[in-house]
Design a protein around this motif. Structure first.
Motif, PDB file in Angstrom:
ATOM      1  N   VAL A  27       0.840  -1.203   0.000  1.00 46.72           N
ATOM      2  CA  VAL A  27       0.000   0.000   0.000  1.00 46.72           C
ATOM      3  C   VAL A  27       0.871   1.248   0.000  1.00 46.72           C
ATOM      4  O   VAL A  27       0.609   2.202  -0.737  1.00 46.72           O
ATOM      5  N   ILE A  28       1.910   1.243   0.807  1.00 49.85           N
ATOM      6  CA  ILE A  28       2.804   2.407   0.871  1.00 49.85           C
ATOM      7  C   ILE A  28       3.511   2.616  -0.462  1.00 49.85           C
ATOM      8  O   ILE A  28       3.592   3.744  -0.969  1.00 49.85           O
ATOM      9  N   ALA A  29       4.014   1.544  -1.069  1.00 44.23           N
ATOM     10  CA  ALA A  29       4.744   1.662  -2.333  1.00 44.23           C
ATOM     11  C   ALA A  29       3.839   2.140  -3.463  1.00 44.23           C
ATOM     12  O   ALA A  29       4.183   3.057  -4.211  1.00 44.23           O
ATOM     13  N   VAL A  30       2.663   1.537  -3.588  1.00 45.26           N
ATOM     14  CA  VAL A  30       1.749   1.910  -4.671  1.00 45.26           C
ATOM     15  C   VAL A  30       1.187   3.304  -4.445  1.00 45.26           C
ATOM     16  O   VAL A  30       1.022   4.078  -5.393  1.00 45.26           O
ATOM     17  N   GLY A  31       0.929   3.651  -3.192  1.00 46.97           N
ATOM     18  CA  GLY A  31       0.443   4.994  -2.889  1.00 46.97           C
ATOM     19  C   GLY A  31       1.457   6.053  -3.259  1.00 46.97           C
ATOM     20  O   GLY A  31       1.115   7.099  -3.818  1.00 46.97           O
ATOM     21  N   ALA A  32       2.728   5.786  -2.968  1.00 49.80           N
ATOM     22  CA  ALA A  32       3.780   6.743  -3.308  1.00 49.80           C
ATOM     23  C   ALA A  32       3.921   6.883  -4.821  1.00 49.80           C
ATOM     24  O   ALA A  32       4.091   7.987  -5.341  1.00 49.80           O
ATOM     25  N   LEU A  33       3.847   5.771  -5.538  1.00 51.91           N
ATOM     26  CA  LEU A  33       3.935   5.840  -7.001  1.00 51.91           C
ATOM     27  C   LEU A  33       2.745   6.587  -7.585  1.00 51.91           C
ATOM     28  O   LEU A  33       2.889   7.337  -8.545  1.00 51.91           O
ATOM     29  N   GLY A  34       1.571   6.380  -7.013  1.00 53.62           N
ATOM     30  CA  GLY A  34       0.383   7.100  -7.473  1.00 53.62           C
ATOM     31  C   GLY A  34       0.510   8.593  -7.255  1.00 53.62           C
ATOM     32  O   GLY A  34       0.086   9.394  -8.090  1.00 53.62           O
ATOM     33  N   THR A  35       1.099   8.978  -6.149  1.00 50.52           N
ATOM     34  CA  THR A  35       1.300  10.397  -5.863  1.00 50.52           C
ATOM     35  C   THR A  35       2.255  11.025  -6.861  1.00 50.52           C
ATOM     36  O   THR A  35       1.994  12.114  -7.393  1.00 50.52           O
ATOM     37  N   ILE A  36       3.341  10.342  -7.143  1.00 55.93           N
ATOM     38  CA  ILE A  36       4.317  10.867  -8.105  1.00 55.93           C
ATOM     39  C   ILE A  36       3.705  10.956  -9.501  1.00 55.93           C
ATOM     40  O   ILE A  36       3.868  11.950 -10.206  1.00 55.93           O
ATOM     41  N   GLY A  38       0.547  11.251 -10.264  1.00 54.04           N
ATOM     42  CA  GLY A  38      -0.453  12.329 -10.255  1.00 54.04           C
ATOM     43  C   GLY A  38       0.190  13.693 -10.362  1.00 54.04           C
ATOM     44  O   GLY A  38      -0.301  14.569 -11.082  1.00 54.04           O
ATOM     45  N   GLN A  39       1.283  13.886  -9.665  1.00 52.69           N
ATOM     46  CA  GLN A  39       1.972  15.170  -9.745  1.00 52.69           C
ATOM     47  C   GLN A  39       2.501  15.414 -11.150  1.00 52.69           C
ATOM     48  O   GLN A  39       2.412  16.529 -11.663  1.00 52.69           O
ATOM     49  N   LEU A  40       3.050  14.382 -11.775  1.00 53.94           N
ATOM     50  CA  LEU A  40       3.567  14.557 -13.141  1.00 53.94           C
ATOM     51  C   LEU A  40       2.451  14.828 -14.135  1.00 53.94           C
ATOM     52  O   LEU A  40       2.571  15.693 -14.998  1.00 53.94           O
ATOM     53  N   LEU A  41       1.356  14.089 -14.017  1.00 53.01           N
ATOM     54  CA  LEU A  41       0.272  14.233 -14.986  1.00 53.01           C
ATOM     55  C   LEU A  41      -0.492  15.542 -14.830  1.00 53.01           C
ATOM     56  O   LEU A  41      -1.027  16.063 -15.797  1.00 53.01           O
ATOM     57  N   VAL A  42      -0.556  16.072 -13.628  1.00 51.30           N
ATOM     58  CA  VAL A  42      -1.294  17.315 -13.401  1.00 51.30           C
ATOM     59  C   VAL A  42      -0.374  18.526 -13.504  1.00 51.30           C
ATOM     60  O   VAL A  42      -0.726  19.526 -14.126  1.00 51.30           O
ATOM     61  N   THR A  43       0.804  18.433 -12.926  1.00 51.75           N
ATOM     62  CA  THR A  43       1.683  19.593 -12.846  1.00 51.75           C
ATOM     63  C   THR A  43       2.382  19.903 -14.165  1.00 51.75           C
ATOM     64  O   THR A  43       2.551  21.069 -14.510  1.00 51.75           O
ATOM     65  N   ALA A  44       2.754  18.897 -14.921  1.00 55.97           N
ATOM     66  CA  ALA A  44       3.493  19.126 -16.165  1.00 55.97           C
ATOM     67  C   ALA A  44       2.718  19.994 -17.161  1.00 55.97           C
ATOM     68  O   ALA A  44       3.283  20.962 -17.684  1.00 55.97           O
ATOM     69  N   PRO A  45       1.434  19.716 -17.446  1.00 53.10           N
ATOM     70  CA  PRO A  45       0.716  20.600 -18.369  1.00 53.10           C
ATOM     71  C   PRO A  45       0.563  22.024 -17.839  1.00 53.10           C
ATOM     72  O   PRO A  45       0.592  22.980 -18.609  1.00 53.10           O
ATOM     73  N   VAL A  46       0.428  22.185 -16.534  1.00 58.42           N
ATOM     74  CA  VAL A  46       0.312  23.523 -15.952  1.00 58.42           C
ATOM     75  C   VAL A  46       1.609  24.291 -16.136  1.00 58.42           C
ATOM     76  O   VAL A  46       1.599  25.477 -16.472  1.00 58.42           O
ATOM     77  N   ILE A  47       2.737  23.622 -15.955  1.00 54.55           N
ATOM     78  CA  ILE A  47       4.039  24.267 -16.136  1.00 54.55           C
ATOM     79  C   ILE A  47       4.231  24.676 -17.598  1.00 54.55           C
ATOM     80  O   ILE A  47       4.707  25.772 -17.895  1.00 54.55           O
ATOM     81  N   VAL A  48       3.834  23.815 -18.515  1.00 51.45           N
ATOM     82  CA  VAL A  48       3.962  24.138 -19.944  1.00 51.45           C
ATOM     83  C   VAL A  48       3.087  25.333 -20.298  1.00 51.45           C
ATOM     84  O   VAL A  48       3.533  26.264 -20.994  1.00 51.45           O
ATOM     85  N   ALA A  49       1.850  25.351 -19.822  1.00 49.75           N
ATOM     86  CA  ALA A  49       0.945  26.471 -20.107  1.00 49.75           C
ATOM     87  C   ALA A  49       1.484  27.772 -19.513  1.00 49.75           C
ATOM     88  O   ALA A  49       1.420  28.833 -20.148  1.00 49.75           O
ATOM     89  N   ALA A  50       2.027  27.701 -18.295  1.00 47.99           N
ATOM     90  CA  ALA A  50       2.586  28.898 -17.660  1.00 47.99           C
ATOM     91  C   ALA A  50       3.795  29.404 -18.430  1.00 47.99           C
ATOM     92  O   ALA A  50       3.971  30.621 -18.591  1.00 47.99           O
ATOM     93  N   ALA A  51       4.636  28.510 -18.911  1.00 49.97           N
ATOM     94  CA  ALA A  51       5.814  28.919 -19.681  1.00 49.97           C
ATOM     95  C   ALA A  51       5.392  29.583 -21.001  1.00 49.97           C
ATOM     96  O   ALA A  51       5.960  30.609 -21.391  1.00 49.97           O
ATOM     97  N   ILE A  52       4.383  29.029 -21.673  1.00 50.24           N
ATOM     98  CA  ILE A  52       3.897  29.631 -22.927  1.00 50.24           C
ATOM     99  C   ILE A  52       3.351  31.028 -22.666  1.00 50.24           C
ATOM    100  O   ILE A  52       3.655  31.982 -23.396  1.00 50.24           O
ATOM    101  N   GLN A  53       2.569  31.169 -21.593  1.00 44.84           N
ATOM    102  CA  GLN A  53       1.996  32.483 -21.273  1.00 44.84           C
ATOM    103  C   GLN A  53       3.103  33.482 -20.915  1.00 44.84           C
ATOM    104  O   GLN A  53       3.054  34.646 -21.332  1.00 44.84           O
TER     105      GLN A  53
END
Length: 65
Positions: A27-36, A38-53
């Protein structure tokens, strides 16, 4: 006498202690991988959009007075 204090040495009559430790570890291992992931899938597009703007803003001409 064994010097290993391995978790696998701790067993109930039916092995439930080892199963519980293994389950919690999974549970700890899979939870940690899910968190990472999620951060990549959500944060990466936001960073790209912010850089373009940002680059669009700094490269645009100043407004006329």
């Amino acid at each position: 006498m064994s010097s290993d204090n391995d978790v696998s040495q701790i067993k109930a009559a039916d092995g439930t202690a080892v199963a519980a430790v293994g389950c919690l570890g999974g549970v700890i291992a899979v939870g940690a991988l899910g968190t990472i992931a999620g951060q990549l899938l959500v944060t990466a597009p936001v960073i790209v959009a912010a850089a373009i703007q940002y680059f669009t803003t700094i490269n645009s001409p100043l407004p006329q007075r």
